[in-house]
Design an enzyme around this catalytic site. Structure first.
Site, PDB file in Angstrom:
ATOM      1  N   ASP A  31       0.778  -0.993  -0.100  1.00 24.36           N
ATOM      2  CA  ASP A  31      -0.007   0.086  -0.055  1.00 24.36           C
ATOM      3  C   ASP A  31       0.851   1.278   0.087  1.00 24.36           C
ATOM      4  O   ASP A  31       1.847   1.141   0.705  1.00 24.36           O
ATOM      5  CB  ASP A  31      -0.880   0.010   1.243  1.00 24.36           C
ATOM      6  CG  ASP A  31      -1.977   1.079   1.209  1.00 24.36           C
ATOM      7  OD1 ASP A  31      -3.184   0.525   0.974  1.00 24.36           O
ATOM      8  OD2 ASP A  31      -1.878   2.249   1.153  1.00 24.36           O
ATOM      9  N   ASN A  86     -12.888  -3.564   2.557  1.00 18.41           N
ATOM     10  CA  ASN A  86     -13.738  -2.442   2.955  1.00 18.41           C
ATOM     11  C   ASN A  86     -14.673  -2.471   1.722  1.00 18.41           C
ATOM     12  O   ASN A  86     -14.486  -2.681   0.713  1.00 18.41           O
ATOM     13  CB  ASN A  86     -12.983  -1.138   2.812  1.00 18.41           C
ATOM     14  CG  ASN A  86     -12.172  -0.888   4.191  1.00 18.41           C
ATOM     15  OD1 ASN A  86     -12.570  -1.327   5.321  1.00 18.41           O
ATOM     16  ND2 ASN A  86     -11.014  -0.176   3.852  1.00 18.41           N
ATOM     17  N   GLN A  93     -14.055   2.296   1.818  1.00 18.31           N
ATOM     18  CA  GLN A  93     -13.799   1.886   0.609  1.00 18.31           C
ATOM     19  C   GLN A  93     -13.449   3.001  -0.448  1.00 18.31           C
ATOM     20  O   GLN A  93     -14.457   3.738  -0.705  1.00 18.31           O
ATOM     21  CB  GLN A  93     -14.724   0.951  -0.196  1.00 18.31           C
ATOM     22  CG  GLN A  93     -13.980   0.202  -1.483  1.00 18.31           C
ATOM     23  CD  GLN A  93     -15.185  -0.737  -2.366  1.00 18.31           C
ATOM     24  OE1 GLN A  93     -16.100  -0.910  -1.739  1.00 18.31           O
ATOM     25  NE2 GLN A  93     -14.326  -1.474  -3.426  1.00 18.31           N
ATOM     26  N   VAL A  95     -11.131   2.808  -3.471  1.00 17.00           N
ATOM     27  CA  VAL A  95     -11.015   2.247  -4.569  1.00 17.00           C
ATOM     28  C   VAL A  95     -12.047   1.105  -5.130  1.00 17.00           C
ATOM     29  O   VAL A  95     -11.996   0.223  -4.210  1.00 17.00           O
ATOM     30  CB  VAL A  95      -9.551   1.671  -4.655  1.00 17.00           C
ATOM     31  CG1 VAL A  95      -9.088   1.239  -6.200  1.00 17.00           C
ATOM     32  CG2 VAL A  95      -8.542   2.672  -4.446  1.00 17.00           C
ATOM     33  N   HIS A  99     -10.317  -5.352  -3.232  1.00 16.51           N
ATOM     34  CA  HIS A  99      -8.965  -5.659  -2.675  1.00 16.51           C
ATOM     35  C   HIS A  99      -9.301  -5.932  -1.026  1.00 16.51           C
ATOM     36  O   HIS A  99     -10.016  -5.649  -0.519  1.00 16.51           O
ATOM     37  CB  HIS A  99      -8.237  -4.295  -2.837  1.00 16.51           C
ATOM     38  CG  HIS A  99      -8.830  -2.989  -2.383  1.00 16.51           C
ATOM     39  ND1 HIS A  99      -9.683  -2.428  -3.109  1.00 16.51           N
ATOM     40  CD2 HIS A  99      -8.594  -2.299  -1.108  1.00 16.51           C
ATOM     41  CE1 HIS A  99     -10.181  -1.227  -2.299  1.00 16.51           C
ATOM     42  NE2 HIS A  99      -9.565  -1.367  -1.200  1.00 16.51           N
ATOM     43  N   HIS A 101      -6.771  -5.886   2.413  1.00 14.69           N
ATOM     44  CA  HIS A 101      -5.627  -5.554   2.947  1.00 14.69           C
ATOM     45  C   HIS A 101      -5.298  -6.546   3.983  1.00 14.69           C
ATOM     46  O   HIS A 101      -5.943  -7.187   4.702  1.00 14.69           O
ATOM     47  CB  HIS A 101      -6.144  -4.290   3.885  1.00 14.69           C
ATOM     48  CG  HIS A 101      -6.610  -3.093   3.130  1.00 14.69           C
ATOM     49  ND1 HIS A 101      -6.080  -1.930   2.915  1.00 14.69           N
ATOM     50  CD2 HIS A 101      -8.029  -2.875   2.737  1.00 14.69           C
ATOM     51  CE1 HIS A 101      -6.820  -1.059   2.518  1.00 14.69           C
ATOM     52  NE2 HIS A 101      -8.016  -1.588   2.021  1.00 14.69           N
TER      53      HIS A 101
HETATM   54  P1  AMP Z   1      -9.694   1.273   0.642  1.00 16.54           P
HETATM   55  O1  AMP Z   1      -9.637   2.425   1.402  1.00 16.54           O
HETATM   56  O2  AMP Z   1     -10.181  -0.135   1.427  1.00 16.54           O
HETATM   57  O3  AMP Z   1     -10.471   1.446  -0.732  1.00 16.54           O
HETATM   58  O4  AMP Z   1      -8.349   0.759   0.278  1.00 16.54           O
HETATM   59  C1  AMP Z   1      -7.430   1.585  -0.875  1.00 16.54           C
HETATM   60  C2  AMP Z   1      -6.105   1.482  -0.408  1.00 16.54           C
HETATM   61  O5  AMP Z   1      -5.445   1.940  -1.661  1.00 16.54           O
HETATM   62  C3  AMP Z   1      -5.725   2.608   0.490  1.00 16.54           C
HETATM   63  O6  AMP Z   1      -4.983   2.136   1.631  1.00 16.54           O
HETATM   64  C4  AMP Z   1      -4.312   3.366  -0.412  1.00 16.54           C
HETATM   65  O7  AMP Z   1      -3.610   3.965   0.295  1.00 16.54           O
HETATM   66  C5  AMP Z   1      -4.068   2.444  -1.439  1.00 16.54           C
HETATM   67  N1  AMP Z   1      -3.834   2.899  -2.759  1.00 16.54           N
HETATM   68  C6  AMP Z   1      -4.314   3.842  -3.662  1.00 16.54           C
HETATM   69  N2  AMP Z   1      -3.585   3.990  -4.452  1.00 16.54           N
HETATM   70  C7  AMP Z   1      -2.490   3.008  -4.585  1.00 16.54           C
HETATM   71  C8  AMP Z   1      -1.223   2.960  -5.245  1.00 16.54           C
HETATM   72  N3  AMP Z   1      -1.109   3.511  -6.635  1.00 16.54           N
HETATM   73  N4  AMP Z   1      -0.460   1.961  -4.922  1.00 16.54           N
HETATM   74  C9  AMP Z   1      -0.687   1.367  -3.794  1.00 16.54           C
HETATM   75  N5  AMP Z   1      -1.755   1.621  -2.996  1.00 16.54           N
HETATM   76  C10 AMP Z   1      -2.509   2.588  -3.202  1.00 16.54           C
END
Ligand code: AMP
Length: 113
Positions: A31, A86, A93, A95, A99, A101
């Site tokens: 991350d 999430n 969430q 993205v 995914h 974590h």
């Molecule tokens: P969520 O909040 O569960 O949707 O998690 C999305 C995660 O993606 C967050 O912890 C971000 O820090 C991570 N994230 C966003 N962009 C990138 C990236 N380019 N490379 C690695 N992690 C990322």
């Protein structure tokens, strides 16, 4: 709404990631904003937005992601870790490409915020 997420772009190789594991079904990478000494994301190569959209036919890939989580966590030397998915904006969430974590390397509080 565009289907293109930052994770799609990582899968396509358009933007780099700090890869820790890859196979034909998923990709795992660190991350970019780690919440613990170890913070890894595992994403399916299949474009699934969230757990809300999964179908019965996705059972195998969902199981695979959990197996990979264990494999990756052990490879990182973790004895304890948290696995988080999430689902939806209110749950955190950000993205909308499914995914998982893996968070570890420090003591974690419960319940989460
Ligand atoms: P969520 O909040 O569960 O949707 O998690 C999305 C995660 O993606 C967050 O912890 C971000 O820090 C991570 N994230 C966003 N962009 C990138 C990236 N380019 N490379 C690695 N992690 C990322």
């Amino acid at each position: 709404m565009s289907e293109e997420t930052i994770f799609n772009r990582i899968l396509k190789g358009d933007i780099p990631c700090d890869e820790v594991y890859s196979d034909e079904q998923c990709l795992a990478f660190r991350d970019v904003n780690p919440q613990a000494p170890v913070h890894i994301l595992i994403i399916p190569r299949k474009a699934i937005k969230s757990l809300r959209e999964v179908k019965t036919r996705d059972a195998e890939i969902l199981g695979h992601l959990l197996l990979v989580a264990g494999k990756v966590a052990r490879k990182e030397g973790l004895e304890s870790w948290r696995t988080v998915i999430n689902t939806g904006t209110e749950a955190g969430q950000t993205v909308f490409h499914l995914h998982l974590h893996i968070i570890g390397g420090r003591s974690l509080n419960w319940p989460p915020g």
